[in-house]
Design a protein around this motif. Sequence first.
Motif, mmCIF file in Angstrom:
data_model
loop_
_atom_site.group_PDB
_atom_site.id
_atom_site.type_symbol
_atom_site.label_atom_id
_atom_site.label_comp_id
_atom_site.label_asym_id
_atom_site.label_seq_id
_atom_site.Cartn_x
_atom_site.Cartn_y
_atom_site.Cartn_z
ATOM 1 N N PHE A 1 17.522 27.812 -0.573
ATOM 2 C CA PHE A 1 16.820 26.540 -0.802
ATOM 3 C C PHE A 1 17.734 25.358 -0.471
ATOM 4 O O PHE A 1 17.321 24.415 0.197
ATOM 5 C CB PHE A 1 16.344 26.477 -2.253
ATOM 6 N N LEU A 2 18.987 25.413 -0.915
ATOM 7 C CA LEU A 2 19.919 24.323 -0.625
ATOM 8 C C LEU A 2 20.273 24.268 0.863
ATOM 9 O O LEU A 2 20.369 23.190 1.445
ATOM 10 C CB LEU A 2 21.179 24.471 -1.473
ATOM 11 N N LEU A 3 20.462 25.428 1.480
ATOM 12 C CA LEU A 3 20.773 25.461 2.905
ATOM 13 C C LEU A 3 19.595 25.020 3.766
ATOM 14 O O LEU A 3 19.791 24.534 4.881
ATOM 15 C CB LEU A 3 21.220 26.862 3.318
ATOM 16 N N SER A 4 18.388 25.176 3.246
ATOM 17 C CA SER A 4 17.212 24.776 4.023
ATOM 18 C C SER A 4 17.182 23.279 4.263
ATOM 19 O O SER A 4 16.638 22.825 5.272
ATOM 20 C CB SER A 4 15.935 25.226 3.320
ATOM 21 N N PHE A 5 17.758 22.482 3.368
ATOM 22 C CA PHE A 5 17.810 21.046 3.592
ATOM 23 C C PHE A 5 18.669 20.721 4.808
ATOM 24 O O PHE A 5 18.352 19.835 5.594
ATOM 25 C CB PHE A 5 18.335 20.311 2.353
ATOM 26 N N LEU A 6 19.781 21.446 4.975
ATOM 27 C CA LEU A 6 20.629 21.239 6.151
ATOM 28 C C LEU A 6 19.935 21.693 7.425
ATOM 29 O O LEU A 6 20.011 21.028 8.460
ATOM 30 C CB LEU A 6 21.948 22.001 5.985
ATOM 31 N N VAL A 7 19.252 22.821 7.358
ATOM 32 C CA VAL A 7 18.556 23.342 8.532
ATOM 33 C C VAL A 7 17.412 22.416 8.931
ATOM 34 O O VAL A 7 17.208 22.141 10.116
ATOM 35 C CB VAL A 7 18.041 24.777 8.252
ATOM 36 N N LYS A 8 16.676 21.923 7.961
ATOM 37 C CA LYS A 8 15.533 21.050 8.254
ATOM 38 C C LYS A 8 15.970 19.711 8.846
ATOM 39 O O LYS A 8 15.210 19.072 9.563
ATOM 40 C CB LYS A 8 14.706 20.815 6.992
#
Length: 91
Positions: A75-82
Motif C-alpha cells: 500500500f505504501l509503495l503503491s503511492f510511489l508507483v502511482k
Amino acid sequence: MHNNNKRIIFDIVLFFSLFFLSWWVSLALIIAGIFIFESYYECLVASLILDCLYSLFGVSFLSTFPMTVGVGAIFLLSFLVKEHFTFNPKL
C-alpha cells in the motif's frame, strides 16, 4: 458507473471473498484494489481480517500478522508507483 459505486461494489465482493473464497483470491483482490482505486485504505482492514482468519498466532508481530504487514508495505509503495506511472482507466 460512478467511481464510488464501483468502489462499493468492489468492497462488497472483497468482503464476501474473505469468508467464502480462498485466502489467495482475497489477497489478489486486495492488491488489485490498491492499484485500481485511489487511497484504498480498506485493504488494511481486509488484510487484518485475513490474518485473524488464517494465520497462526505467534510470538512476534511479523509472524502473527504477515499479510497485514505485507499489504501495508504494498500500500505504501503503491503511492510511489502511482506517481511515476499513469494507469489508463479506459483499457
